[in-house]
Scaffold this active site. Structure first.
Site, PDB file in Angstrom:
ATOM      1  CG  ASP A  52      69.481  79.971  43.704  1.00  0.00           C
ATOM      2  OD1 ASP A  52      70.581  80.437  44.061  1.00  0.00           O
ATOM      3  OD2 ASP A  52      69.364  79.027  42.883  1.00  0.00           O
ATOM      4  CG  HIS A  75      69.723  76.130  40.593  1.00  0.00           C
ATOM      5  ND1 HIS A  75      70.702  77.106  40.725  1.00  0.00           N
ATOM      6  CD2 HIS A  75      70.009  75.441  39.471  1.00  0.00           C
ATOM      7  CE1 HIS A  75      71.558  76.992  39.711  1.00  0.00           C
ATOM      8  NE2 HIS A  75      71.160  75.998  38.929  1.00  0.00           N
ATOM      9  CG  HIS A  85      70.362  72.841  45.846  1.00  0.00           C
ATOM     10  ND1 HIS A  85      69.135  72.906  45.230  1.00  0.00           N
ATOM     11  CD2 HIS A  85      71.187  73.648  45.116  1.00  0.00           C
ATOM     12  CE1 HIS A  85      69.214  73.713  44.167  1.00  0.00           C
ATOM     13  NE2 HIS A  85      70.443  74.174  44.087  1.00  0.00           N
ATOM     14  CG  ASP A 112      71.541  81.003  40.704  1.00  0.00           C
ATOM     15  OD1 ASP A 112      70.525  81.619  41.121  1.00  0.00           O
ATOM     16  OD2 ASP A 112      71.906  79.906  41.171  1.00  0.00           O
TER      17      ASP A 112
END
Ligand code: ZN
Length: 327
Positions: free
Chosen positions: A162, A164, A125, A249
């Site tokens: 991931d 996200h 991120h 995740d």
């Protein structure tokens, strides 16, 4: 030449403390327990990471971000945003996280069949000018830019599984045709980016490939996406090195997200990546840890992914193995 898979590992990654936060040092402890219980370390070459230099980090980030993290750590820590904590050791440990990803690239460039950087804090991120979303420095971006600067690579693929969207990696390479960025992620979801029509800009137009997926995506959906969308994109691009932003995740037990991937499903994704790397850039495959917040699922899934490669190494060492000729 290192014939065994390389694991870049440091217990010092627990020194980035975050209080009562899902992205906690317990993630590293959980991975250690799972690896010890499954003989992962014994079957690998385990290397200590070395810290990235400021110069290496500055290939991906503005000086402002580096100074912000350094000063927050010097002051004893604090929140950079509602999600992102810096503790007194975090500057040093964030350099060690980026350095671990660099070390993993160097390992495969030196001949290791695959390398895993179990870096923490995570990185995908973190943008050029902003640390965010549990991430301080963008470890995988720093590693890719190191591969270009030091190893002279011209085409590097980053596959981000991931759950996200890897907004930071996307932003850093937005106008860069030398890095193909491919991301699967729950959508809409944090951080809000990652729509199908985000495809890069300028010279990098077409070198960002987002695959937003609905909540509830399961092993079959992920497998289809990897086989039918990601594999052709990688074959078109012909990368010289493949990096995976390996968060765990998207696991069905993860408390932060809503996907249905199983532990075995992560192994199947790893097999696809292994086979694609074997076809396109043999031995040039690196996995960098990102998220994963159910400690049991995190450990089991990382073991599953490592075993895809450790079982291969086992077979190569044992010509009597009946599985030697199969995949
Ligand atoms: Zn994540």
């Amino acid at each position: 030449m290192e014939a065994r898979p390389v694991i870049i590992w440091s217990d010092r990654y627990t020194e980035h403390t975050t209080g009562d936060h899902p992205e906690s040092p317990r993630r590293i402890a959980a991975l250690r327990s799972a690896f010890e219980a499954n003989g992962i370390f014994e079957r690998s070459s385990v290397l200590e990471p070395s810290p990235a230099s400021a110069e290496q980090v500055l290939r991906a980030h503005d000086e402002h971000v580096v100074q912000l993290v350094e000063r927050a750590a010097e002051r004893g820590g604090g929140w950079l945003d509602p999600d992102t904590y810096v503790s007194s050791a975090s500057y040093e440990i964030a350099l060690l996280a980026a350095g671990g990803a660099i070390n993993a690239v160097d390992a495969v460039m030196a001949g290791a069949p695959v390398a895993f950087a179990f870096s923490r804090p995570p990185g995908h991120h973190a943008e050029t000018r902003r640390a965010m979303g549990f991430c301080l420095f963008n470890n995988i971006a720093v590693a890719a830019l190191h591969a270009r600067a030091v190893h002279g690579l011209e085409r590097i693929a980053i596959v981000d599984w991931d759950v996200h969207h890897g907004n930071g990696t996307e932003e850093i390479f937005w106008e860069d045709p030398g890095v193909l960025f491919v991301s699967t992620h729950q959508y809409p979801f944090y951080p809000g980016t990652g729509a199908l029509d985000e495809r890069g800009g300028g010279a990098g137009l077409g070198y960002t490939f987002n695959i937003p997926l609905p909540a509830g995506a399961d092993d079959d959906m992920y497998l289809a996406v990897f086989e039918d969308l990601i594999a052709p994109a990688l074959r078109d691009y012909q990368p010289q090195l493949m990096l995976v932003s390996a968060g765990y995740d998207a696991h069905r037990d993860d408390p932060l997200a809503n996907m249905q991937l199983t532990t075995a499903g992560f192994g199947r994704l790893a097999v696809i990546m292994r086979d694609l790397a074997g076809e396109l850039c043999p031995g040039k495959l690196v996995f960098v840890l990102e998220g994963g917040y159910n400690l049991i699922a995190l450990g089991a899934s990382a073991v599953e992914v490592c075993n895809v490669f450790l079982d291969d190494a086992q077979q190569l060492r044992d010509p009597r193995s009946e599985r030697n000729s199969g995949r």
